[in-house]
Enzyme design. Sequence first.
Site, PDB file in Angstrom:
ATOM      1  N   ASP A 176       0.869  -1.184   0.000  1.00 41.39           N
ATOM      2  CA  ASP A 176       0.000   0.000   0.000  1.00 41.39           C
ATOM      3  C   ASP A 176       0.899   1.225   0.000  1.00 41.39           C
ATOM      4  O   ASP A 176       1.945   1.226   0.663  1.00 41.39           O
ATOM      5  CB  ASP A 176      -0.910  -0.017   1.252  1.00 41.39           C
ATOM      6  N   LYS A 236     -10.883   5.857  -6.040  1.00 39.38           N
ATOM      7  CA  LYS A 236     -12.283   5.447  -6.199  1.00 39.38           C
ATOM      8  C   LYS A 236     -13.311   6.571  -6.140  1.00 39.38           C
ATOM      9  O   LYS A 236     -14.493   6.296  -6.031  1.00 39.38           O
ATOM     10  CB  LYS A 236     -12.610   4.404  -5.131  1.00 39.38           C
ATOM     11  N   SER A 296     -16.435  -3.347  -9.851  1.00 37.64           N
ATOM     12  CA  SER A 296     -17.565  -2.605  -9.279  1.00 37.64           C
ATOM     13  C   SER A 296     -18.819  -2.831 -10.099  1.00 37.64           C
ATOM     14  O   SER A 296     -18.752  -3.016 -11.322  1.00 37.64           O
ATOM     15  CB  SER A 296     -17.204  -1.116  -9.286  1.00 37.64           C
ATOM     16  N   ALA A 297     -19.954  -2.739  -9.432  1.00 41.19           N
ATOM     17  CA  ALA A 297     -21.245  -2.813 -10.116  1.00 41.19           C
ATOM     18  C   ALA A 297     -21.394  -1.692 -11.136  1.00 41.19           C
ATOM     19  O   ALA A 297     -22.232  -1.772 -12.033  1.00 41.19           O
ATOM     20  CB  ALA A 297     -22.366  -2.705  -9.087  1.00 41.19           C
ATOM     21  N   THR A 298     -20.556  -0.679 -11.005  1.00 42.45           N
ATOM     22  CA  THR A 298     -20.623   0.453 -11.924  1.00 42.45           C
ATOM     23  C   THR A 298     -20.392   0.024 -13.381  1.00 42.45           C
ATOM     24  O   THR A 298     -20.851   0.686 -14.302  1.00 42.45           O
ATOM     25  CB  THR A 298     -19.621   1.553 -11.470  1.00 42.45           C
ATOM     26  N   TYR A 351     -13.593   6.844 -13.463  1.00 41.58           N
ATOM     27  CA  TYR A 351     -13.374   5.810 -12.446  1.00 41.58           C
ATOM     28  C   TYR A 351     -13.979   4.490 -12.918  1.00 41.58           C
ATOM     29  O   TYR A 351     -13.320   3.441 -12.912  1.00 41.58           O
ATOM     30  CB  TYR A 351     -13.995   6.224 -11.096  1.00 41.58           C
ATOM     31  N   LYS A 357     -12.381   0.516 -14.106  1.00 42.32           N
ATOM     32  CA  LYS A 357     -12.786  -0.841 -13.685  1.00 42.32           C
ATOM     33  C   LYS A 357     -13.093  -1.695 -14.911  1.00 42.32           C
ATOM     34  O   LYS A 357     -12.676  -2.851 -15.008  1.00 42.32           O
ATOM     35  CB  LYS A 357     -14.012  -0.777 -12.766  1.00 42.32           C
ATOM     36  N   GLY A 417     -25.389  11.810 -12.758  1.00 45.14           N
ATOM     37  CA  GLY A 417     -24.783  10.492 -12.978  1.00 45.14           C
ATOM     38  C   GLY A 417     -25.387   9.377 -12.138  1.00 45.14           C
ATOM     39  O   GLY A 417     -25.089   8.203 -12.355  1.00 45.14           O
TER      40      GLY A 417
HETATM   41  P1  NAD Z   1      -9.700   2.593  -0.061  1.00 45.96           P
HETATM   42  O1  NAD Z   1      -9.320   3.886  -0.675  1.00 45.96           O
HETATM   43  O2  NAD Z   1     -10.115   2.583   1.363  1.00 45.96           O
HETATM   44  O3  NAD Z   1      -8.516   1.538  -0.250  1.00 45.96           O
HETATM   45  C1  NAD Z   1      -7.659   1.560  -1.356  1.00 45.96           C
HETATM   46  C2  NAD Z   1      -6.242   1.412  -0.842  1.00 45.96           C
HETATM   47  O4  NAD Z   1      -5.361   1.395  -1.963  1.00 45.96           O
HETATM   48  C3  NAD Z   1      -5.816   2.563   0.060  1.00 45.96           C
HETATM   49  O5  NAD Z   1      -5.215   2.041   1.230  1.00 45.96           O
HETATM   50  C4  NAD Z   1      -4.805   3.332  -0.781  1.00 45.96           C
HETATM   51  O6  NAD Z   1      -3.825   3.963   0.001  1.00 45.96           O
HETATM   52  C5  NAD Z   1      -4.258   2.235  -1.672  1.00 45.96           C
HETATM   53  N1  NAD Z   1      -3.720   2.695  -2.965  1.00 45.96           N
HETATM   54  C6  NAD Z   1      -4.317   3.515  -3.865  1.00 45.96           C
HETATM   55  N2  NAD Z   1      -3.511   3.674  -4.924  1.00 45.96           N
HETATM   56  C7  NAD Z   1      -2.391   2.945  -4.704  1.00 45.96           C
HETATM   57  C8  NAD Z   1      -1.196   2.721  -5.431  1.00 45.96           C
HETATM   58  N3  NAD Z   1      -0.979   3.304  -6.615  1.00 45.96           N
HETATM   59  N4  NAD Z   1      -0.263   1.901  -4.907  1.00 45.96           N
HETATM   60  C9  NAD Z   1      -0.463   1.309  -3.688  1.00 45.96           C
HETATM   61  N5  NAD Z   1      -1.574   1.498  -2.964  1.00 45.96           N
HETATM   62  C10 NAD Z   1      -2.530   2.310  -3.455  1.00 45.96           C
HETATM   63  O7  NAD Z   1     -10.859   1.972  -0.984  1.00 45.96           O
HETATM   64  P2  NAD Z   1     -11.812   0.722  -0.714  1.00 45.96           P
HETATM   65  O8  NAD Z   1     -13.180   1.254  -0.485  1.00 45.96           O
HETATM   66  O9  NAD Z   1     -11.210  -0.190   0.270  1.00 45.96           O
HETATM   67  O10 NAD Z   1     -11.806   0.079  -2.162  1.00 45.96           O
HETATM   68  C11 NAD Z   1     -10.904  -0.965  -2.509  1.00 45.96           C
HETATM   69  C12 NAD Z   1     -11.091  -1.307  -3.980  1.00 45.96           C
HETATM   70  O11 NAD Z   1     -12.441  -1.685  -4.197  1.00 45.96           O
HETATM   71  C13 NAD Z   1     -10.826  -0.140  -4.924  1.00 45.96           C
HETATM   72  O12 NAD Z   1     -10.183  -0.647  -6.077  1.00 45.96           O
HETATM   73  C14 NAD Z   1     -12.211   0.366  -5.255  1.00 45.96           C
HETATM   74  O13 NAD Z   1     -12.251   0.993  -6.512  1.00 45.96           O
HETATM   75  C15 NAD Z   1     -12.999  -0.925  -5.256  1.00 45.96           C
HETATM   76  N6  NAD Z   1     -14.432  -0.703  -5.008  1.00 45.96           N
HETATM   77  C16 NAD Z   1     -14.809  -0.030  -3.883  1.00 45.96           C
HETATM   78  C17 NAD Z   1     -16.164   0.214  -3.642  1.00 45.96           C
HETATM   79  C18 NAD Z   1     -16.610   0.977  -2.421  1.00 45.96           C
HETATM   80  O14 NAD Z   1     -17.766   1.387  -2.375  1.00 45.96           O
HETATM   81  N7  NAD Z   1     -15.785   1.173  -1.411  1.00 45.96           N
HETATM   82  C19 NAD Z   1     -17.120  -0.230  -4.557  1.00 45.96           C
HETATM   83  C20 NAD Z   1     -16.699  -0.927  -5.688  1.00 45.96           C
HETATM   84  C21 NAD Z   1     -15.339  -1.156  -5.898  1.00 45.96           C
HETATM   85  C1  UD1 Z   2     -20.954   5.476  -5.975  1.00 47.84           C
HETATM   86  C2  UD1 Z   2     -20.411   5.539  -7.369  1.00 47.84           C
HETATM   87  C3  UD1 Z   2     -19.986   4.158  -7.808  1.00 47.84           C
HETATM   88  C4  UD1 Z   2     -18.985   3.570  -6.826  1.00 47.84           C
HETATM   89  C5  UD1 Z   2     -19.602   3.606  -5.427  1.00 47.84           C
HETATM   90  C6  UD1 Z   2     -18.647   3.137  -4.376  1.00 47.84           C
HETATM   91  C7  UD1 Z   2     -21.575   7.444  -8.396  1.00 47.84           C
HETATM   92  C8  UD1 Z   2     -22.532   7.875  -9.439  1.00 47.84           C
HETATM   93  N1  UD1 Z   2     -21.383   6.119  -8.261  1.00 47.84           N
HETATM   94  O1  UD1 Z   2     -22.082   4.626  -5.999  1.00 47.84           O
HETATM   95  O2  UD1 Z   2     -19.394   4.224  -9.092  1.00 47.84           O
HETATM   96  O3  UD1 Z   2     -18.640   2.247  -7.185  1.00 47.84           O
HETATM   97  O4  UD1 Z   2     -19.997   4.936  -5.103  1.00 47.84           O
HETATM   98  O5  UD1 Z   2     -17.548   3.978  -4.267  1.00 47.84           O
HETATM   99  O6  UD1 Z   2     -20.965   8.266  -7.720  1.00 47.84           O
HETATM  100  N2  UD1 Z   2     -26.571   9.773  -1.505  1.00 47.84           N
HETATM  101  C9  UD1 Z   2     -27.262  10.820  -0.952  1.00 47.84           C
HETATM  102  N3  UD1 Z   2     -26.569  11.780  -0.272  1.00 47.84           N
HETATM  103  C10 UD1 Z   2     -25.217  11.728  -0.110  1.00 47.84           C
HETATM  104  C11 UD1 Z   2     -24.505  10.642  -0.669  1.00 47.84           C
HETATM  105  C12 UD1 Z   2     -25.219   9.677  -1.370  1.00 47.84           C
HETATM  106  O7  UD1 Z   2     -28.484  10.901  -1.077  1.00 47.84           O
HETATM  107  O8  UD1 Z   2     -24.642  12.649   0.500  1.00 47.84           O
HETATM  108  C13 UD1 Z   2     -27.323   8.738  -2.220  1.00 47.84           C
HETATM  109  C14 UD1 Z   2     -26.920   8.592  -3.673  1.00 47.84           C
HETATM  110  O9  UD1 Z   2     -27.701   9.405  -4.500  1.00 47.84           O
HETATM  111  C15 UD1 Z   2     -27.162   7.106  -3.909  1.00 47.84           C
HETATM  112  C16 UD1 Z   2     -26.964   6.455  -2.547  1.00 47.84           C
HETATM  113  O10 UD1 Z   2     -27.050   7.510  -1.603  1.00 47.84           O
HETATM  114  O11 UD1 Z   2     -28.474   6.904  -4.287  1.00 47.84           O
HETATM  115  C17 UD1 Z   2     -25.628   5.782  -2.420  1.00 47.84           C
HETATM  116  O12 UD1 Z   2     -24.637   6.702  -2.816  1.00 47.84           O
HETATM  117  P1  UD1 Z   2     -23.096   6.367  -2.754  1.00 47.84           P
HETATM  118  O13 UD1 Z   2     -22.755   5.851  -1.411  1.00 47.84           O
HETATM  119  O14 UD1 Z   2     -22.346   7.553  -3.257  1.00 47.84           O
HETATM  120  O15 UD1 Z   2     -22.959   5.140  -3.754  1.00 47.84           O
HETATM  121  P2  UD1 Z   2     -23.397   5.009  -5.297  1.00 47.84           P
HETATM  122  O16 UD1 Z   2     -23.847   6.289  -5.864  1.00 47.84           O
HETATM  123  O17 UD1 Z   2     -24.301   3.859  -5.420  1.00 47.84           O
END
Ligand code: NAD
Ligand code: UD1
Length: 336
Positions: free
Chosen positions: A31, A84, A124-126, A148, A152, A293
């Site tokens: 990390d 992310k 991601s579901a995205t 972003y 993915k 979005g």
């Molecule tokens: P996070 O930011 O908490 O964790 C990511 C970690 O990666 C951090 O510790 C950061 O310091 C490290 N990092 C980033 N770039 C790096 C690099 N170039 N080299 C080494 N380390 C690096 O995020 P998270 O929520 O734990 O997400 C983890 C993964 O899951 C990400 O790839 C994210 O895109 C994916 N993901 C997250 C969500 C979500 O809602 N949290 C949803 C879908 C996918």
């Molecule tokens: C978002 C990202 C998605 C990513 C995910 C996890 C967008 C469009 N999508 O998903 O690509 O994988 O985060 O990192 O940004 N909401 C509020 N008020 C707030 C924050 C959120 O009403 O202050 C609502 C949003 O409109 C959404 C729900 O809460 O309906 C969840 O939001 P969020 O946690 O940001 O996740 P996603 O939008 O689903």
Amino acid sequence: MTILVTGGAGYIGSHTCVELLNAGYDVVVVDNFYNSVPAVLDRVEKITGKKLKYYDCDIRDREGLDKIFAEDKPEAVIHFAGLKAVGESSKLPLLYYDNNISGSVTLFEAMENAGCKKIVFSSSATVYGNNPIPYKEDMVTGDVSNPYGRTKHFIEQILGDVYNADNSWSISLLRYFNPIGAHESGLIGEDPNGIPNNLMPYISRVAIGKLEKLTVFGGDYDTKDGTCIRDYIHVVDLAKAHLCAVRKITDSTGIEAYNIGNGKGYSVLDIIRAFEKVSGSPLNYVIGDRRAGDLPAFYADASKANRELGWSAEYDIEKMCEDTWNFQKKNPDGIK
Ligand code: NAD
Ligand code: UD1
């Protein structure tokens, strides 16, 4: 068996390290602490009573990675490291393409060089974009509206090409839905820098008094209560899915995508109500404009992960809110 975990100090990575250590794996974290702090890893050790090894290393650092692969000889990689923030990715696309895509390619090259060809990738579901719900793994993906999400999609495609060129790879693409919650110890959880973008950390900071009020993004969607529907999943359930995926990739070669979600949709108001119930106080919120979005509703068909990985989610939204709130109360200023 040693597993190399990129981004292992982050939110999902740290919870996965706990599950890996508890299951008896040796864990090596890579990390760069861009969005996390090493103290999180001390807490992972505290929870499990086991040691892990970590390197402060960027996944774009090929030489650094080569040394780690030579030293620790991991048999598989779980690749979380990445940026992310959706909004930030539209403002700084090159940063996202460099960190997420160049970083992933460098990691895959280092893996290939070391003969380590088993990987679980955090997707991601995205990637499903505008598909009908529930999302299924065999849908056409890639109609994504932000850089972003495109990173993915592209990384999934790159891994597909890697497998097509060399069938001895074993690749699991985990498409996460909306992870929330925290480890029940309250020692690790989601700890974003600055003002949170995502719903749950925003709610918990309003509840603890660090932010004044939540704005619900849109109350006029064509859903049961007008607010957006998402598939929230407890981060510990999500972490456990990685154990199942690791078992699968160590048993067989191939490339498969899996939805990791609850398979149920909850509205923003459902989450607010559940949070109010566990915190015992009303949450200050207003209904505001839609966020650009946002999709009105999406949730997973998670039956493939259930069938092929033997995984399914256990925790409900009440437990997700309870554990988030416990973490927030125990760490009002985050993890330092
Ligand atoms: P996070 O930011 O908490 O964790 C990511 C970690 O990666 C951090 O510790 C950061 O310091 C490290 N990092 C980033 N770039 C790096 C690099 N170039 N080299 C080494 N380390 C690096 O995020 P998270 O929520 O734990 O997400 C983890 C993964 O899951 C990400 O790839 C994210 O895109 C994916 N993901 C997250 C969500 C979500 O809602 N949290 C949803 C879908 C996918
Ligand atoms: C978002 C990202 C998605 C990513 C995910 C996890 C967008 C469009 N999508 O998903 O690509 O994988 O985060 O990192 O940004 N909401 C509020 N008020 C707030 C924050 C959120 O009403 O202050 C609502 C949003 O409109 C959404 C729900 O809460 O309906 C969840 O939001 P969020 O946690 O940001 O996740 P996603 O939008 O689903």
